[in-house]
Design a protein around this motif. Structure first.
Motif, PDB file in Angstrom:
ATOM      1  N   THR A 151       7.634 -31.625  23.544  1.00  0.00           N
ATOM      2  CA  THR A 151       7.255 -32.433  24.714  1.00  0.00           C
ATOM      3  C   THR A 151       6.090 -31.796  25.474  1.00  0.00           C
ATOM      4  O   THR A 151       5.939 -31.996  26.677  1.00  0.00           O
ATOM      5  CB  THR A 151       8.457 -32.602  25.665  1.00  0.00           C
ATOM      6  N   GLU A 152       5.267 -31.041  24.777  1.00  0.00           N
ATOM      7  CA  GLU A 152       4.134 -30.379  25.426  1.00  0.00           C
ATOM      8  C   GLU A 152       3.138 -31.390  25.997  1.00  0.00           C
ATOM      9  O   GLU A 152       2.551 -31.172  27.063  1.00  0.00           O
ATOM     10  CB  GLU A 152       3.433 -29.469  24.418  1.00  0.00           C
ATOM     11  N   PHE A 153       2.950 -32.509  25.299  1.00  0.00           N
ATOM     12  CA  PHE A 153       1.950 -33.492  25.720  1.00  0.00           C
ATOM     13  C   PHE A 153       2.547 -34.845  26.091  1.00  0.00           C
ATOM     14  O   PHE A 153       1.829 -35.735  26.548  1.00  0.00           O
ATOM     15  CB  PHE A 153       0.924 -33.709  24.595  1.00  0.00           C
ATOM     16  N   THR A 154       3.828 -35.022  25.868  1.00  0.00           N
ATOM     17  CA  THR A 154       4.448 -36.333  26.059  1.00  0.00           C
ATOM     18  C   THR A 154       5.788 -36.202  26.768  1.00  0.00           C
ATOM     19  O   THR A 154       6.400 -35.133  26.783  1.00  0.00           O
ATOM     20  CB  THR A 154       4.684 -37.012  24.694  1.00  0.00           C
ATOM     21  N   ASN A 155       6.252 -37.296  27.336  1.00  0.00           N
ATOM     22  CA  ASN A 155       7.568 -37.302  27.977  1.00  0.00           C
ATOM     23  C   ASN A 155       8.687 -37.391  26.942  1.00  0.00           C
ATOM     24  O   ASN A 155       9.715 -36.728  27.066  1.00  0.00           O
ATOM     25  CB  ASN A 155       7.669 -38.468  28.965  1.00  0.00           C
ATOM     26  N   THR A 156       8.490 -38.239  25.935  1.00  0.00           N
ATOM     27  CA  THR A 156       9.461 -38.312  24.847  1.00  0.00           C
ATOM     28  C   THR A 156       9.001 -37.388  23.724  1.00  0.00           C
ATOM     29  O   THR A 156       7.798 -37.254  23.478  1.00  0.00           O
ATOM     30  CB  THR A 156       9.599 -39.753  24.316  1.00  0.00           C
ATOM     31  N   PRO A 157       9.915 -36.735  23.029  1.00  0.00           N
ATOM     32  CA  PRO A 157       9.539 -35.745  22.017  1.00  0.00           C
ATOM     33  C   PRO A 157       8.731 -36.344  20.867  1.00  0.00           C
ATOM     34  O   PRO A 157       8.974 -37.476  20.439  1.00  0.00           O
ATOM     35  CB  PRO A 157      10.890 -35.222  21.522  1.00  0.00           C
ATOM     36  N   ILE A 158       7.778 -35.567  20.380  1.00  0.00           N
ATOM     37  CA  ILE A 158       7.032 -35.919  19.176  1.00  0.00           C
ATOM     38  C   ILE A 158       7.094 -34.733  18.216  1.00  0.00           C
ATOM     39  O   ILE A 158       7.476 -33.623  18.591  1.00  0.00           O
ATOM     40  CB  ILE A 158       5.563 -36.301  19.470  1.00  0.00           C
ATOM     41  N   THR A 176       5.609 -31.843  15.650  1.00  0.00           N
ATOM     42  CA  THR A 176       4.404 -31.010  15.552  1.00  0.00           C
ATOM     43  C   THR A 176       3.645 -31.239  14.246  1.00  0.00           C
ATOM     44  O   THR A 176       2.518 -30.764  14.103  1.00  0.00           O
ATOM     45  CB  THR A 176       4.762 -29.519  15.676  1.00  0.00           C
ATOM     46  N   ALA A 177       4.249 -31.950  13.294  1.00  0.00           N
ATOM     47  CA  ALA A 177       3.530 -32.315  12.071  1.00  0.00           C
ATOM     48  C   ALA A 177       2.816 -33.655  12.223  1.00  0.00           C
ATOM     49  O   ALA A 177       2.069 -34.066  11.331  1.00  0.00           O
ATOM     50  CB  ALA A 177       4.490 -32.383  10.887  1.00  0.00           C
ATOM     51  N   SER A 178       3.028 -34.324  13.340  1.00  0.00           N
ATOM     52  CA  SER A 178       2.469 -35.667  13.514  1.00  0.00           C
ATOM     53  C   SER A 178       0.986 -35.614  13.851  1.00  0.00           C
ATOM     54  O   SER A 178       0.484 -34.646  14.431  1.00  0.00           O
ATOM     55  CB  SER A 178       3.214 -36.416  14.621  1.00  0.00           C
ATOM     56  N   ARG A 179       0.289 -36.685  13.510  1.00  0.00           N
ATOM     57  CA  ARG A 179      -1.133 -36.804  13.836  1.00  0.00           C
ATOM     58  C   ARG A 179      -1.333 -36.807  15.349  1.00  0.00           C
ATOM     59  O   ARG A 179      -2.290 -36.223  15.872  1.00  0.00           O
ATOM     60  CB  ARG A 179      -1.689 -38.086  13.218  1.00  0.00           C
ATOM     61  N   GLN A 180      -0.420 -37.437  16.055  1.00  0.00           N
ATOM     62  CA  GLN A 180      -0.510 -37.508  17.513  1.00  0.00           C
ATOM     63  C   GLN A 180      -0.500 -36.110  18.128  1.00  0.00           C
ATOM     64  O   GLN A 180      -1.349 -35.778  18.964  1.00  0.00           O
ATOM     65  CB  GLN A 180       0.662 -38.327  18.064  1.00  0.00           C
ATOM     66  N   TYR A 181       0.440 -35.287  17.715  1.00  0.00           N
ATOM     67  CA  TYR A 181       0.536 -33.939  18.275  1.00  0.00           C
ATOM     68  C   TYR A 181      -0.661 -33.084  17.863  1.00  0.00           C
ATOM     69  O   TYR A 181      -1.273 -32.405  18.701  1.00  0.00           O
ATOM     70  CB  TYR A 181       1.829 -33.263  17.818  1.00  0.00           C
ATOM     71  N   GLN A 182      -0.996 -33.095  16.581  1.00  0.00           N
ATOM     72  CA  GLN A 182      -2.054 -32.208  16.103  1.00  0.00           C
ATOM     73  C   GLN A 182      -3.409 -32.566  16.705  1.00  0.00           C
ATOM     74  O   GLN A 182      -4.227 -31.682  16.992  1.00  0.00           O
ATOM     75  CB  GLN A 182      -2.087 -32.214  14.575  1.00  0.00           C
ATOM     76  N   HIS A 183      -3.653 -33.848  16.925  1.00  0.00           N
ATOM     77  CA  HIS A 183      -4.905 -34.255  17.577  1.00  0.00           C
ATOM     78  C   HIS A 183      -4.983 -33.660  18.984  1.00  0.00           C
ATOM     79  O   HIS A 183      -6.015 -33.075  19.368  1.00  0.00           O
ATOM     80  CB  HIS A 183      -4.988 -35.780  17.645  1.00  0.00           C
ATOM     81  N   LYS A 184      -3.911 -33.781  19.746  1.00  0.00           N
ATOM     82  CA  LYS A 184      -3.904 -33.265  21.116  1.00  0.00           C
ATOM     83  C   LYS A 184      -3.992 -31.742  21.134  1.00  0.00           C
ATOM     84  O   LYS A 184      -4.686 -31.152  21.971  1.00  0.00           O
ATOM     85  CB  LYS A 184      -2.634 -33.730  21.841  1.00  0.00           C
TER      86      LYS A 184
END
Length: 468
Positions: A271-278, A280-288
């Motif tokens: 939850t470093e960048f989002t309110n709901t968990p994502i 760390t292998a996701s494109r969303q997380y790695q982009h941020k």
């Protein structure tokens, strides 16, 4: 041959909370591990559920809501519990947690911390042999204590008690490679059974491995197996270099789109960048995370190191199931076909593709399927893995802040040396040739010198590489 029971495994820590359409968290019983437990508990199976990958108090507390885990008037358990553990202390603590609820743990599966497939839960230098010795010395005490506590809890709950102590099963797995090693674990430590996992990846009759991956495993070299940081759980993960998943990760990076689409979200915990968990292998997380990294204006060497940490995470939800889908000609709904596979390092000593009969013959000493690679005793192999693991930790201390690391390292080294001395005292128990024992002695002495010589880099050397 007869069919065995249909056992189920739950990774206890994979217990992600789910959310409704308004991003509101659903009740705990809808979390992954909790839902899996409920599905098993409400089934008509008479079998065992295996809890692995750590302690989950919420999950363990949920077990007592299901009657099948409690004994009937004859002491019979329709559903049994097995726990994967790394040492005796873990077994005792977790066993007592269940016993206080009136639930008797029927099996402890002792697994090598590093010489295993999948996620690797390294101990602080505690080696498999001494761990098994502690189980051997305390088995009766463990069994009686858990029986006494669970029966008292059952009586307090007004439930049927065990008329006699139920049987506690002890099993061991991780890095076994020969029939003699298999027999030694049974005969000397008095364990009930020995698990073989990774070698069966080369047996198409019993495992779902797609043809391409199977062929790569069949002709792999020792360097193809490695301990990675690929798991989004942040736990070391035994991996295989030649998979299509590794190739896909590199391709996505080259295209400037690292990370994977995330559909299943089983490992979405960040939850470093989002309110709901994502994940760390996701494109969303790695982009941020990469955008954040760019803002630091780091020297190229440090930037590249941190970039690799971000992008080496693999989508295990899709990758670990892809081989089964391909082998059974099932089309993935999102066309994610890249395969991840996680054999233990012991598979390096096996090559080729084999039948079930051939593998069974090898396990029971009627045949030899080992390849030409020189293979030390399983205990020595694990020791080498632990030395390499500590060496990597020491190297990482150059640029990572690790609180109390020097104390950790000294404890680790002490445990390794004690383990080596234990193995030296055990040599005469092996049903091996004198030449084999002499070679093992020499290997242990050489590795002991290596452990003793290990030290932290000089303080001034450690300061030249800043941490991020």
């Amino acid at each position: 041959m007869k069919a065995g029971s249909i056992d189920v495994n739950i990774m206890s820590k994979v217990d992600t909370t789910h959310y409704n359409k308004n991003d509101e968290p659903l009740p705990p019983e809808y979390a992954n591990a909790m839902s899996s437990l409920r599905g098993y508990a409400n089934s008509n199976l008479h079998s065992t559920i295996v809890f692995s990958a750590g302690y989950n108090p919420r999950l363990y507390g949920y077990v007592e809501q299901f009657e099948d885990f409690f004994p009937d008037e004859k002491g019979y358990l329709k559903k049994k519990i097995a726990i994967k553990v790394s040492d005796y202390r873990s077994a005792l603590i977790q066993g007592k947690v269940f016993a206080k609820k009136g639930i008797f743990v029927s099996e402890f599966r002792v697994e090598s911390g590093l010489n295993c497939g999948g996620h690797a839960f390294a101990t602080e230098g505690l080696l498999l042999g001494p761990i098994l010795g502690e189980f051997k010395d305390n088995r009766e005490t463990l069994e009686n204590e858990l029986y006494t506590i669970s029966n008292a809890a059952l009586q307090q709950k007004g439930k049927k008690t065990f008329p006699a102590p139920p049987r506690l099963k002890l099993t061991v797995q991780g890095g076994v490679g020969t029939g003699r090693e298999h027999s030694f674990l049974l005969d000397y430590y008095h364990f009930d059974s020995v698990g073989w996992g990774s070698p069966f990846l080369l047996v198409p009759e019993v495992t779902n491995v797609d043809e391409d991956t199977l062929c790569m495993l069949a002709c792999a070299t020792k360097d193809d197996y490695y301990l990675s940081n690929a798991s989004p759980l942040g736990i070391p993960f035994n991996n295989f270099r030649k998979t299509s998943s590794e190739h896909l990760i590199k391709t996505r990076i080259d295209k400037g789109r690292p990370g994977s689409p995330c559909y299943k979200k089983y490992l979405a915990t960040n939850t470093e960048f989002t309110n709901t968990p994502i994940c760390t292998a996701s494109r969303q997380y790695q982009h941020k995370k990469i955008e954040q990294l760019k803002e630091k204006n780091l020297p190229p060497a440090i930037y590249n190191r941190e970039f690799k940490k971000i992008t080496e995470k693999e989508c295990l939800c899709e990758g670990l199931g892809a081989a089964s889908l391909q082998k059974n000609n099932i089309t993935h709904p999102h066309k994610l076909e890249a395969v991840t596979i996680c054999p233990g390092p012991n598979l390096a000593y096996f090559s080729g593709i084999h039948t079930l009969q051939e593998m069974a013959d090898h396990i029971y000493g009627r045949a030899n399927l080992l390849n030409s690679l020189k293979r030390p005793n399983m205990f020595v192999n694990e020791l080498v893995l632990y030395i390499d693991y500590l060496s990597d930790k020491i190297a990482a201390s150059l640029y990572e802040t690790q609180p109390n690391f020097e104390k950790y390292m000294q404890s680790f080294k002490t445990n390794l040396v004690q383990g080596i001395n234990y193995y030296k005292s055990l040599l005469n128990q092996f049903a091996e040739t004198e030449a084999y024992k002499e070679e093992m002695t020499n290997e242990l002495c050489s590795l002991e010198k290596k452990v003793i010589a290990m030290s932290l880099p000089r303080h001034e050397a450690r300061e030249i590489i800043p941490s991020v």
